[in-house]
Design an enzyme around this catalytic site. Structure first.
Site, PDB file in Angstrom:
ATOM      1  N   GLU A 175     -63.942 -35.745  -5.133  1.00 43.55           N
ATOM      2  CA  GLU A 175     -64.251 -36.899  -5.998  1.00 43.55           C
ATOM      3  C   GLU A 175     -65.747 -37.013  -6.269  1.00 43.55           C
ATOM      4  O   GLU A 175     -66.170 -37.405  -7.353  1.00 43.55           O
ATOM      5  CB  GLU A 175     -63.743 -38.193  -5.335  1.00 43.55           C
ATOM      6  N   ASP A 222     -64.113 -35.783   0.643  1.00 41.19           N
ATOM      7  CA  ASP A 222     -65.475 -35.231   0.595  1.00 41.19           C
ATOM      8  C   ASP A 222     -66.510 -36.353   0.701  1.00 41.19           C
ATOM      9  O   ASP A 222     -66.205 -37.526   0.494  1.00 41.19           O
ATOM     10  CB  ASP A 222     -65.700 -34.386  -0.670  1.00 41.19           C
TER      11      ASP A 222
HETATM   12 ZN   LIG Z   1     -66.174 -42.562  -3.016  1.00 40.87          ZN
END
Ligand SMILES: [Zn+2]
Length: 509
Positions: free
Chosen positions: A177, A111
């Site tokens: 994350e 992401d």
């Molecule tokens: Zn990162």
């Protein structure tokens, strides 16, 4: 600042030279892979607002499978309203002899953070990467699709190298994350510990940003402690100022004096100062180092207050106001930043409350009790009495002077977020090996650092999984406009990953 070139302690052996030439041969393929990854819109905004991570995960599966690498996707169901949505976690694996004995794990996230194309001056569409003067621009260029591309390529090249490995090279790619890691690293660490655990692991987050030209080796991260301080004061008419009891004044005094008077009793950083200084001197030279890095803020030349802020036509005007530069003290000490403040109802009414939110990043080993106590000791110096909010006071207590306790509370503290930091010993096997491989490839001294921010490593450490280091390509502007990676560094990093995997997985116990 220029880095100083060294002759590495160990020369490259023949196999390593072969692996390096393999990377060179696949340079173009590596760059194309990174560009392809950037073209996927994998933005995550928050846990209720995000892109579907399946297209990019499927692309990686297809690529790895074409290369003959086995993959597995573990879907994590979304909690909350969107019941049908799942988050893909990709696990790739290259197994050699006795693969259960030893596992080197690679790890990255797919992401990216959101962006506003209007603030980008390098390219018009952050999802359409472009190369300019050795830099590849695009959202995710450094955080962290370059690390992902380099690790994917390393698995493939190790496979086609013909080297017989002992153990397993694994790659985990997580989906979230940037928003919490709840459906990625945290999910795997708690639900699939047999997949999350490894003999040692390298997370490919970027670790080289100005003024460091080539990447550092991050052996741990600081803990994030977000606190809300509620200042209590006395109201009144604006025509009759109350400098002592105006709640905004109280908070302002707290903020202003903190820089020199709020002292956190830091535990020792996980590396010795000697090691850090040796690494820094060899990279930057003694003169540069003494001039700008080691002096604490308070000893630095006082800023010239009449100096005009330079004005440019740069659309990214945020940069025009940045007069702080890089603060190396944040790597060695617990830091505090005042990031939200709310107070007041009307121009002619003195506010009786003021709410201040602070971000305390603590060195590994520092407890929440110590943080609360150090803030309290400082507040007491200002003659402020601190109280912990009801919930917090059940588990924690703070010591204050008898004299102060006679006052009404001036500040009520609430903890919004608390995470312990964590770190690996400098002499851990992978840490040492990575430092050696780094010096062979980059021909400059390694640097061990702490990450001031959190990575997926913290989810793993929380579950007792150890031996995780962070190392990834250099560039700049992560989470900012004009994010880029140095293409040369993408290639160099791939060489470090590949030769490290070879060394780690050909060691027979
Ligand atoms: Zn990162």
């Amino acid at each position: 600042m220029n880095e100083i070139s060294i002759v590495p302690d160990e020369p490259l052996d023949e196999t390593e030279q072969h692996l390096i030439s393999l990377v060179e041969e696949h340079r173009q393929e590596l760059i194309t892979l990174l560009k392809d990854l950037i073209k996927f819109d994998s933005r995550t905004y928050e846990s209720s607002h995000y892109s579907d991570l399946h297209p990019i995960a499927n692309f990686c599966v297809k690529k790895l499978n074409e290369w003959g690498i086995n993959t597995q996707v573990i879907e994590c169901p979304h909690k909350g309203q969107l019941l049908n949505q799942t988050w893909p976690n990709l696990i790739a694996s290259l197994k050699g002899k006795n693969w259960k004995d030893r596992r080197l794990g690679f790890m990255g996230h797919l992401d990216i953070v959101p962006f506003n194309p209007d603030t980008w001056t390098s390219i018009s569409d952050p999802l359409q990467p472009e190369i300019k003067e050795g830099k590849l621009y695009g959202r995710g260029a450094i955080d962290m699709k370059s690390g992902v591309a380099a690790q994917m390529m390393s698995i493939y090249l190790l496979k086609i190298s013909g080297i017989e490995i002992h153990g397993e090279l694994q790659l985990i790619l997580t989906p979230d994350e940037e928003i919490s890691g709840k459906y990625g690293a945290d999910f795997l660490a708690t639900q699939y510990p047999e997949i999350a655990s490894a003999t040692a692991r390298i997370i490919a987050e970027p670790t080289g940003q100005p003024p460091i030209k080539s990447p550092a080796i991050i052996i741990g991260e600081k803990g994030a402690n977000w606190l809300r301080l509620h200042f209590h004061g006395a109201s009144g008419h604006g025509s009759q100022p109350k400098p002592k009891s105006n709640a905004i004044n109280k908070a302002a005094r707290f903020i202003y004096l903190a820089q020199n008077h709020l002292k956190f009793r830091d535990p020792k950083p996980p590396f010795t100062i000697k090691d850090l200084v040796t690494g820094m001197i060899s990279r930057f030279g003694l003169k540069n180092l003494l001039g700008s890095i080691l002096k604490p803020d308070s000893e630095k030349k006082k800023p010239d207050i009449i100096k005009q802020t330079k004005t440019t036509n740069n659309k990214n005007s945020n940069q025009d106001y940045n007069e702080d530069g890089v603060n190396f003290n944040t790597f060695l000490h617990t830091s505090i930043s005042f990031n939200q403040i709310q107070a007041g109802t009307k121009t002619n009414i003195i506010p009786d409350t003021c709410t201040l939110e602070i971000d305390v990043r603590a060195l590994p080993g520092m407890t929440l009790t110590q943080i609360l106590q150090d803030i309290t000791t400082y507040a007491n110096k200002l003659n402020y009495r601190v109280e912990l909010d009801e919930k917090l006071s059940k588990d924690y207590s703070i010591k204050q002077k008898q004299k102060i306790l006679k006052r009404n509370p001036d500040i009520t503290v609430k903890v919004l977020v608390h995470n312990d930091g964590g770190s690996e010993p400098m002499d851990a096997e992978l840490t040492r090996l990575l430092a050696i491989q780094f010096e062979k490839i980059y021909r400059t001294r390694h640097l061990f650092f702490l990450s001031p921010g959190m990575t997926d490593a913290s989810h793993f450490r929380k579950q007792g999984i150890k031996n995780i280091v962070v190392f990834g390509p250099s560039g700049d502007n992560a989470h900012n406009a004009d994010e880029f990676v140095y293409l040369e560094d993408l290639v160099q990093c791939t060489k470090v990953y590949l030769t490290t995997a070879y060394k780690f997985l050909t060691k027979v116990n």
